[in-house]
Enzyme design. Sequence first.
Site, PDB file in Angstrom:
ATOM      1  N   ASP A  67       0.959  -1.281  -0.061  1.00  0.00           N
ATOM      2  CA  ASP A  67      -0.107   0.134   0.025  1.00  0.00           C
ATOM      3  C   ASP A  67       1.037   1.393   0.128  1.00  0.00           C
ATOM      4  O   ASP A  67       1.120   1.937   1.142  1.00  0.00           O
ATOM      5  CB  ASP A  67      -0.906  -0.090   1.178  1.00  0.00           C
ATOM      6  CG  ASP A  67      -2.164  -1.148   1.221  1.00  0.00           C
ATOM      7  OD1 ASP A  67      -2.237  -1.584  -0.123  1.00  0.00           O
ATOM      8  OD2 ASP A  67      -2.485  -1.467   2.385  1.00  0.00           O
TER       9      ASP A  67
ATOM     10  N   ASP B 186      -5.708  -7.108  -5.034  1.00  0.00           N
ATOM     11  CA  ASP B 186      -6.965  -6.681  -4.355  1.00  0.00           C
ATOM     12  C   ASP B 186      -7.728  -5.562  -4.630  1.00  0.00           C
ATOM     13  O   ASP B 186      -7.664  -4.415  -4.217  1.00  0.00           O
ATOM     14  CB  ASP B 186      -6.183  -6.716  -2.952  1.00  0.00           C
ATOM     15  CG  ASP B 186      -7.161  -6.011  -1.797  1.00  0.00           C
ATOM     16  OD1 ASP B 186      -8.446  -6.396  -1.919  1.00  0.00           O
ATOM     17  OD2 ASP B 186      -6.938  -5.468  -0.855  1.00  0.00           O
ATOM     18  N   LEU B 187      -8.543  -5.788  -5.758  1.00  0.00           N
ATOM     19  CA  LEU B 187      -9.536  -4.608  -6.167  1.00  0.00           C
ATOM     20  C   LEU B 187     -10.705  -4.630  -5.685  1.00  0.00           C
ATOM     21  O   LEU B 187     -11.620  -3.775  -6.332  1.00  0.00           O
ATOM     22  CB  LEU B 187      -9.336  -4.329  -7.718  1.00  0.00           C
ATOM     23  CG  LEU B 187      -7.714  -4.080  -8.201  1.00  0.00           C
ATOM     24  CD1 LEU B 187      -7.699  -4.145  -9.868  1.00  0.00           C
ATOM     25  CD2 LEU B 187      -7.191  -2.829  -7.596  1.00  0.00           C
TER      26      LEU B 187
ATOM     27  N   HIS C 276     -16.841  -5.126  -7.312  1.00  0.00           N
ATOM     28  CA  HIS C 276     -18.406  -5.147  -6.897  1.00  0.00           C
ATOM     29  C   HIS C 276     -19.178  -4.225  -7.794  1.00  0.00           C
ATOM     30  O   HIS C 276     -19.096  -2.948  -7.942  1.00  0.00           O
ATOM     31  CB  HIS C 276     -18.453  -4.536  -5.523  1.00  0.00           C
ATOM     32  CG  HIS C 276     -19.682  -4.480  -4.913  1.00  0.00           C
ATOM     33  ND1 HIS C 276     -20.065  -4.131  -3.555  1.00  0.00           N
ATOM     34  CD2 HIS C 276     -20.921  -5.180  -5.320  1.00  0.00           C
ATOM     35  CE1 HIS C 276     -21.065  -4.291  -3.101  1.00  0.00           C
ATOM     36  NE2 HIS C 276     -22.001  -4.972  -4.377  1.00  0.00           N
ATOM     37  N   ASP C 277     -19.672  -4.990  -8.796  1.00  0.00           N
ATOM     38  CA  ASP C 277     -20.587  -4.172  -9.789  1.00  0.00           C
ATOM     39  C   ASP C 277     -21.552  -5.585 -10.375  1.00  0.00           C
ATOM     40  O   ASP C 277     -21.674  -6.529  -9.886  1.00  0.00           O
ATOM     41  CB  ASP C 277     -19.495  -3.896 -10.870  1.00  0.00           C
ATOM     42  CG  ASP C 277     -19.865  -2.473 -11.711  1.00  0.00           C
ATOM     43  OD1 ASP C 277     -21.214  -2.701 -12.111  1.00  0.00           O
ATOM     44  OD2 ASP C 277     -19.171  -1.685 -11.874  1.00  0.00           O
TER      45      ASP C 277
ATOM     46  N   ASN D 221     -21.981  -8.912 -15.173  1.00  0.00           N
ATOM     47  CA  ASN D 221     -21.229  -8.846 -16.589  1.00  0.00           C
ATOM     48  C   ASN D 221     -19.858  -8.356 -16.578  1.00  0.00           C
ATOM     49  O   ASN D 221     -18.889  -8.715 -17.031  1.00  0.00           O
ATOM     50  CB  ASN D 221     -22.034  -8.158 -17.636  1.00  0.00           C
ATOM     51  CG  ASN D 221     -21.680  -8.534 -19.028  1.00  0.00           C
ATOM     52  OD1 ASN D 221     -21.241  -9.615 -19.534  1.00  0.00           O
ATOM     53  ND2 ASN D 221     -21.368  -7.203 -19.655  1.00  0.00           N
TER      54      ASN D 221
ATOM     55  N   THR E 175     -12.295  -5.568   7.735  1.00  0.00           N
ATOM     56  CA  THR E 175     -11.756  -5.790   9.002  1.00  0.00           C
ATOM     57  C   THR E 175     -11.798  -4.594   9.620  1.00  0.00           C
ATOM     58  O   THR E 175     -11.693  -4.425  10.895  1.00  0.00           O
ATOM     59  CB  THR E 175     -10.373  -6.461   9.069  1.00  0.00           C
ATOM     60  OG1 THR E 175      -9.720  -5.979   8.120  1.00  0.00           O
ATOM     61  CG2 THR E 175     -10.426  -7.833   8.740  1.00  0.00           C
TER      62      THR E 175
ATOM     63  N   ARG F  34      -2.189  -7.789  13.793  1.00  0.00           N
ATOM     64  CA  ARG F  34      -0.975  -6.903  14.292  1.00  0.00           C
ATOM     65  C   ARG F  34      -0.172  -7.713  15.292  1.00  0.00           C
ATOM     66  O   ARG F  34      -0.782  -8.444  16.134  1.00  0.00           O
ATOM     67  CB  ARG F  34      -1.904  -5.775  14.924  1.00  0.00           C
ATOM     68  CG  ARG F  34      -2.378  -4.570  14.061  1.00  0.00           C
ATOM     69  CD  ARG F  34      -1.352  -3.785  13.296  1.00  0.00           C
ATOM     70  NE  ARG F  34      -2.047  -3.139  12.400  1.00  0.00           N
ATOM     71  CZ  ARG F  34      -2.348  -3.371  11.195  1.00  0.00           C
ATOM     72  NH1 ARG F  34      -2.152  -4.357  10.572  1.00  0.00           N
ATOM     73  NH2 ARG F  34      -2.813  -2.266  10.493  1.00  0.00           N
TER      74      ARG F  34
ATOM     75  N   GLN G  28      -8.065  -0.637  11.930  1.00  0.00           N
ATOM     76  CA  GLN G  28      -8.363  -2.143  12.025  1.00  0.00           C
ATOM     77  C   GLN G  28      -8.913  -2.360  13.289  1.00  0.00           C
ATOM     78  O   GLN G  28      -8.497  -1.963  14.166  1.00  0.00           O
ATOM     79  CB  GLN G  28      -7.171  -3.141  11.878  1.00  0.00           C
ATOM     80  CG  GLN G  28      -6.474  -2.975  10.456  1.00  0.00           C
ATOM     81  CD  GLN G  28      -7.323  -3.449   9.517  1.00  0.00           C
ATOM     82  OE1 GLN G  28      -8.374  -3.852   9.195  1.00  0.00           O
ATOM     83  NE2 GLN G  28      -6.614  -3.792   8.289  1.00  0.00           N
TER      84      GLN G  28
ATOM     85  N   GLY H 162       0.279  -5.036   6.087  1.00  0.00           N
ATOM     86  CA  GLY H 162       0.587  -3.939   5.434  1.00  0.00           C
ATOM     87  C   GLY H 162       1.494  -2.864   6.414  1.00  0.00           C
ATOM     88  O   GLY H 162       2.847  -3.152   6.449  1.00  0.00           O
ATOM     89  N   ARG H 163       0.935  -2.135   7.000  1.00  0.00           N
ATOM     90  CA  ARG H 163       1.736  -1.146   7.759  1.00  0.00           C
ATOM     91  C   ARG H 163       2.670  -1.532   8.763  1.00  0.00           C
ATOM     92  O   ARG H 163       3.680  -0.810   8.600  1.00  0.00           O
ATOM     93  CB  ARG H 163       0.437  -0.034   8.286  1.00  0.00           C
ATOM     94  CG  ARG H 163       0.046   0.852   7.237  1.00  0.00           C
ATOM     95  CD  ARG H 163      -1.212   1.355   7.601  1.00  0.00           C
ATOM     96  NE  ARG H 163      -2.238   0.435   7.882  1.00  0.00           N
ATOM     97  CZ  ARG H 163      -3.835   0.954   8.145  1.00  0.00           C
ATOM     98  NH1 ARG H 163      -3.885   2.112   8.417  1.00  0.00           N
ATOM     99  NH2 ARG H 163      -4.579   0.020   8.244  1.00  0.00           N
TER     100      ARG H 163
END
Length: 241
Positions: A14, A63-64, A67-68, A71, A127, A189, A198, A218-219
């Site tokens: 990220d 990781d996109l 949500h649509d 089709n 989360t 963590r 989180q 990530g962080r």
Amino acid sequence: MGSLARDKLIVALDVETAPRARELFSALRDVAAMFKIGMQLFTAVGPTIVHEIIDAGGRVFLDLKYHDIPNTVAAAGVEAARHGISIFNVHTSGGAEMMRRTAEAVAEVSAREDLVRPRIIGVTLLTSANARVLAEISVVKSPEQQVTALAQLAAASGLDGVVASPLEVAAVRAAVAKQDFLIVTPGVRPSGTKPNDQKRLMTPAEAIRAGSDYLVVGRPIIDAADPAEAARQIVKEMGEA
Ligand code: C5P
């Protein structure tokens, strides 16, 4: 500690720029199993960074959180598969038809174009969300009930697994009979580090003990003064489980 623990760590890249992503990939490629490219980096630099990492021998979780309409998500999933990524995700709240058509389209294009079929996992509940956030969006179920219901829907719709908080892993395992159902858990963590935004958290050892297949971190790694050392510590904590 050992390769087993390391095979379960996914580092979330990220970051804002391709040079920073490259730097982290080089520092972490021997410590992590996979690299997660999410909406920030992908929006900033596009798919070239995905190809760079894969061409250099890394594995990518895209990781996109699609949500649509069915089709559109199925078509995006096909393009994700063509990038050669290992995992991508969709929101389970998009519904059964969206998930089923995406799984079918990805399996079909992978066979036809001789691609390695990526695993498709469903986001259940973020989360960063807790019972208060569910109430805000008019969901009356508890986080655990909501996550297990969505995990069952994902399994019935042909997905390979889900993203869930480590707190819900045991409930998901109990609710989904499917062998090899992947559970990927952010919300991890190491003891003594900041939760950031989180809310449903566990330590690396607790998450492994609960039965997570992959931990996404990530962080605590990418913001550390020495990311490789931070990742090794996390792998060590995972290995203690
Ligand atoms: O920095 P941190 O360890 O909190 O990063 C967790 C990563 O996992 C972020 O990239 C976030 O987008 C992602 N994620 C999450 N919760 C989900 C799905 C993905 O935190 N349910």
